[in-house]
Scaffold this active site. Structure first.
Site, PDB file in Angstrom:
ATOM      1  CB  THR A  14      -0.940  -0.036   1.221  1.00 22.05           C
ATOM      2  OG1 THR A  14      -1.887  -1.081   1.014  1.00 22.05           O
ATOM      3  CG2 THR A  14      -1.675   1.284   1.410  1.00 22.05           C
ATOM      4  CG  HIS A  56      -5.831  -8.399   1.092  1.00 21.74           C
ATOM      5  ND1 HIS A  56      -5.421  -9.187   2.143  1.00 21.74           N
ATOM      6  CD2 HIS A  56      -5.263  -7.184   1.302  1.00 21.74           C
ATOM      7  CE1 HIS A  56      -4.631  -8.463   2.956  1.00 21.74           C
ATOM      8  NE2 HIS A  56      -4.522  -7.251   2.455  1.00 21.74           N
ATOM      9  CG  ASN A  61      -2.219  -8.425   6.428  1.00 22.63           C
ATOM     10  OD1 ASN A  61      -1.710  -9.328   7.095  1.00 22.63           O
ATOM     11  ND2 ASN A  61      -1.592  -7.845   5.421  1.00 22.63           N
ATOM     12  CE1 TYR A 114      -7.244  -3.633   6.100  1.00 23.40           C
ATOM     13  CE2 TYR A 114      -5.621  -5.201   5.314  1.00 23.40           C
ATOM     14  CZ  TYR A 114      -5.938  -3.961   5.829  1.00 23.40           C
ATOM     15  OH  TYR A 114      -4.947  -3.040   6.089  1.00 23.40           O
ATOM     16  CG  ASN A 152      -5.606  -3.923  10.163  1.00 25.17           C
ATOM     17  OD1 ASN A 152      -5.389  -2.779  10.553  1.00 25.17           O
ATOM     18  ND2 ASN A 152      -5.166  -4.376   8.995  1.00 25.17           N
TER      19      ASN A 152
HETATM   20  C1  8OZ Z   1      -0.159  -0.971   5.231  1.00 22.29           C
HETATM   21  C2  8OZ Z   1      -0.945   0.170   5.267  1.00 22.29           C
HETATM   22  C3  8OZ Z   1      -2.228   0.120   4.820  1.00 22.29           C
HETATM   23  C4  8OZ Z   1      -2.757  -1.063   4.331  1.00 22.29           C
HETATM   24  C5  8OZ Z   1      -2.271  -4.785   4.390  1.00 22.29           C
HETATM   25  C6  8OZ Z   1      -3.301  -3.479   2.666  1.00 22.29           C
HETATM   26  O1  8OZ Z   1      -1.739  -4.817   5.494  1.00 22.29           O
HETATM   27  C7  8OZ Z   1      -2.545  -3.479   3.753  1.00 22.29           C
HETATM   28  C8  8OZ Z   1      -1.978  -2.211   4.295  1.00 22.29           C
HETATM   29  C9  8OZ Z   1      -0.681  -2.153   4.743  1.00 22.29           C
HETATM   30  O2  8OZ Z   1      -2.615  -5.818   3.828  1.00 22.29           O
END
Ligand code: 8OZ
Length: 373
Positions: free
Chosen positions: A25, A181, A184, A186, A241
């Site tokens: 990112t 994806h 992480n 999400y 996250n």
């Molecule tokens: C760093 C900053 C923002 C998003 C991920 C898409 O960790 C990200 C991400 C990484 O998968």
């Protein structure tokens, strides 16, 4: 050992080496629109001899609702498809291969980034203890994520349809394929892990129920563009996250067994904590990646096995000798467009400048030096 620099056929992806540029990112796509600076950045890393055998783009939103950070690109509209085309063309002109990473952030978002200023969506109405990046007056600012609302059961087919549309758009934009994806913390990871999924319907509770949305998304994307053009990224134990599950081994064993019949191009694993310690673990036992791969192969899964997180040349050689097929490098590719050459020749690596990771322009993006002659 030279295996790292040898070609690989991964599904329908013909790769000239096993060094992969990991998704990164960079927040340089104002208005969620891909642009010319990005074409330069990716094509600098696309040389089949000195650059990546495969480039995975930065995470790219499948819908406006799927966005959680300022200035990240999208792939839901015709205008975005048209804007990606010069990027895939410049990578192909340089001799490279590129897939787009399809992303829905779920609860890792902020009302300022959502359509109509609405709450972000999630499996359950549980706020993630994490930050997102908003860019105000050109300056990146870390802010708490907003409280999400739980998705209604009736909305889930629409989420699957958004992934399907994004995959169709990816092919129209000239990509060689897509990476879903699933990592992480999400949306898809939020559904899989019990820390973020407290649902009581067919998408919550048991491991099979929590994995259901991911499996439906993978099936839909494969139906749309062909499984040989599809990869998936997972991060079984990352705490990124606010992701948590007490039984990651059982959960991800089920996931890979469900995916085995699909004939995917590759499976991509972040080992340990994303961008952090490789030996990080969570849940009831240390995570056993070799056992996960063995379970996948025993179920008939043939996808190339991609590993990631803090790899260097010697760790990569060991991983390949132990059965991995591809090694993804993140931060080293930010600072070294010719990373593959440097790994092959043992040349020192340029150090990445953290101050220019997220947001900004050419500085720290397209100005890292490559080796001459
Ligand atoms: C760093 C900053 C923002 C998003 C991920 C898409 O960790 C990200 C991400 C990484 O998968």
């Amino acid at each position: 050992m030279t295996q790292l620099f040898e070609p690989l056929q991964a599904g329908q992806l013909s790769l000239s080496n096993r060094v992969v540029m990991a998704p990164l990112t960079r927040n340089r796509a104002p208005g969620a629109m891909p642009n010319a600076l990005m074409a330069t950045y990716y094509s600098q890393r696309a040389n089949p001899k000195d650059g990546a055998g495969l480039i995975i783009t930065e995470a790219t939103a499948i819908s406006h609702q799927g966005q959680g950070y300022s200035d990240v690109p999208g792939i839901w509209s015709d205008a975005q498809v048209a804007a990606w085309k010069p990027i895939t063309e410049s990578v192909h002109a340089a001799g490279g291969k590129i897939v787009v990473q399809l992303w829905h952030v779920g609860r890792v978002s902020h009302v300022d980034l959502q359509p109509g200023g609405q709450a972000p969506v999630a499996p359950s109405a549980l706020t993630a203890k994490t930050k997102t990046v908003l860019i105000k007056d050109g300056v990146p600012q870390f802010q708490d994520t907003s409280a999400p609302r739980a998705l209604e059961l009736e909305e889930l087919p629409g989420i699957v349809a958004d992934y399907r549309r994004a995959a169709r758009n990816a092919i129209a934009a000239g990509f060689d394929g897509v990476e879903v994806h699933g990592a992480n913390g999400y949306l898809l990871d939020q559904f899989m892990r019990s820390g973020s999924n407290h649902r009581t319907d067919a998408y919550g509770g048991s491991i099979a129920n929590r994995a259901r949305l991911l499996v439906e998304v993978m099936q839909a994307v494969c139906d749309e563009i062909g499984a040989g053009k599809v990869g998936l990224r997972l991060s079984p134990v990352t705490p990124a996250n606010d992701a948590f599950d007490p039984q990651p081994q059982a959960l991800f064993t089920h996931v890979v067994q469900q995916l085995a019949p699909l004939k995917l191009a590759y499976l991509h694993f972040i080992e340990g904590s994303t961008g952090g310690p490789r030996d990080f673990t969570q849940g009831d036992a240390p995570f056993d990646y070799a056992a996960l791969r063995a379970a996948y192969r025993a179920a008939g899964g043939q996808a190339a096995w991609m590993v990631n997180n803090a790899y260097d040349r010697s760790l990569a050689d060991v991983a390949l000798s132990e059965g991995a097929d591809l090694v993804a490098f993140g931060r080293p590719f930010i600072a070294n467009p010719d990373l593959t050459r440097r790994l092959r020749e043992g040349t020192p690596l340029n150090a990445p400048d953290r101050a220019t990771f997220y947001g900004g322009g050419a500085k720290g993006y397209i100005d890292y030096p490559i080796l001459l002659n």
